[in-house]
Design an enzyme around this catalytic site. Structure first.
Site, PDB file in Angstrom:
ATOM      1  N   CYS A   1       0.838  -1.205   0.000  1.00  0.00           N
ATOM      2  CA  CYS A   1       0.000   0.000   0.000  1.00  0.00           C
ATOM      3  C   CYS A   1       0.878   1.263   0.000  1.00  0.00           C
ATOM      4  O   CYS A   1       1.459   1.600  -1.017  1.00  0.00           O
ATOM      5  CB  CYS A   1      -0.994  -0.025   1.164  1.00  0.00           C
ATOM      6  SG  CYS A   1      -2.341   1.181   0.978  1.00  0.00           S
TER       7      CYS A   1
ATOM      8  N   HIS B   1      -3.651  -5.091   0.641  1.00  0.00           N
ATOM      9  CA  HIS B   1      -3.155  -5.432   1.974  1.00  0.00           C
ATOM     10  C   HIS B   1      -3.254  -6.935   2.222  1.00  0.00           C
ATOM     11  O   HIS B   1      -4.277  -7.411   2.728  1.00  0.00           O
ATOM     12  CB  HIS B   1      -3.974  -4.706   3.043  1.00  0.00           C
ATOM     13  CG  HIS B   1      -3.648  -3.259   3.202  1.00  0.00           C
ATOM     14  ND1 HIS B   1      -2.605  -2.820   3.994  1.00  0.00           N
ATOM     15  CD2 HIS B   1      -4.234  -2.158   2.686  1.00  0.00           C
ATOM     16  CE1 HIS B   1      -2.566  -1.499   3.966  1.00  0.00           C
ATOM     17  NE2 HIS B   1      -3.539  -1.074   3.174  1.00  0.00           N
TER      18      HIS B   1
ATOM     19  N   GLU C   1      -1.876  -8.492   4.535  1.00  0.00           N
ATOM     20  CA  GLU C   1      -1.865  -8.697   5.987  1.00  0.00           C
ATOM     21  C   GLU C   1      -3.230  -8.472   6.636  1.00  0.00           C
ATOM     22  O   GLU C   1      -3.476  -8.912   7.758  1.00  0.00           O
ATOM     23  CB  GLU C   1      -0.820  -7.776   6.640  1.00  0.00           C
ATOM     24  CG  GLU C   1      -1.235  -6.329   6.835  1.00  0.00           C
ATOM     25  CD  GLU C   1      -1.177  -5.453   5.589  1.00  0.00           C
ATOM     26  OE1 GLU C   1      -1.320  -4.231   5.716  1.00  0.00           O
ATOM     27  OE2 GLU C   1      -0.995  -6.008   4.479  1.00  0.00           O
TER      28      GLU C   1
END
Length: 241
Positions: free
Chosen positions: A95, A182, A184
């Site tokens: 990002c 993202h 994660e």
């Protein structure tokens, strides 16, 4: 070793079950490879890795800041990126990390006139290096961004693209790898953000994002596996799942 260059702690945005933003990356990579060692450097406080190791991975995280901001820590991080790239260090950008690597190496980042990118978005794989890990030819990740890379650095190869975002990720040679999404994030965390921290955003956009999370399955773990294989850091049987 994965060195996490932490670019935000997101105070007040994390739910009680997530101890820190860095823990999201630790949980992600440990879900696909064990054991994995980590070091965390608070880049937003001006603390960067003092030494660069060619056999280690350096990951630049997301942030509420913009890559084109002129804050001293951002300018210092951009110079660090240039130095790391010149030494052929293994870099990953997520990002904001995806954006600041582009900005540092001659690309451009701008506020996207199409608005907020949120929810799960499907993009089309552009690079043959990714196809073995995404056999359907598509990448689905969770997103939360207003800025986008509008010009790539020289020699960058697009990893994936979508109608909303032309450059969903890119690589430079075999040393730099970035993603706008993202990996994660978890769907639960994304829903937490939408429901609790997006009061000023368009209701239609939020509703569509919630629908996308219910309709699609994100591929954060597949991205983590790809990153580790790309850099020849994969040695665990977890990676074949």
């Amino acid at each position: 070793m994965i060195n996490i260059l932490l670019c935000d702690t997101f105070p007040g945005l994390l739910p009680p079950d997530i101890p820190s933003y860095a823990s999201m990356f630790r949980d992600l990579f440990r879900s696909v490879a064990d054991p994995v060692a980590f070091k965390v450097f608070p880049a937003m406080a001006g603390i960067l890795p003092p030494k660069l190791e060619k056999d280690e991975l350096y990951l630049i995280t997301g942030s509420n800041s913009s890559a084109y901001d002129k804050e001293p820590w951002i300018l210092e991080l951009m110079q660090w990126v240039r130095d790391a790239a010149a030494r052929h260090i293994k870099l990953v950008g997520i990002c904001f990390g995806h954006q600041i690597i582009a900005q540092a190496l001659g690309g451009e980042v701008r506020r996207h006139p199409g608005g907020w990118g949120i929810g799960i978005r499907e993009s089309s794989i552009s690079d043959e290096a990714m196809r073995p890990y995404f056999p359907g030819g598509h990448l689905r990740l969770l997103y939360n961004h207003h800025d986008q890379v509008t010009k790539l650095p020289a020699d960058a190869v697009v990893l994936a693209h979508s109608q909303f975002c032309r450059y969903e990720g890119y690589r430079i040679g075999h040393e730099i790898l970035t993603f706008q999404g993202h990996p994660e994030y978890t769907p639960e965390y994304e829903l937490h953000l939408i429901k609790n921290h997006s009061q000023d955003e368009d209701e239609h956009v939020k509703n569509e994002a919630i629908k996308s999370i219910k309709r699609m399955r994100h591929q954060g773990a597949s991205v983590a596996r790809f990153i580790l294989h790309f850099y020849n850091l994969a040695s665990s049987p977890h990676l074949s799942k």
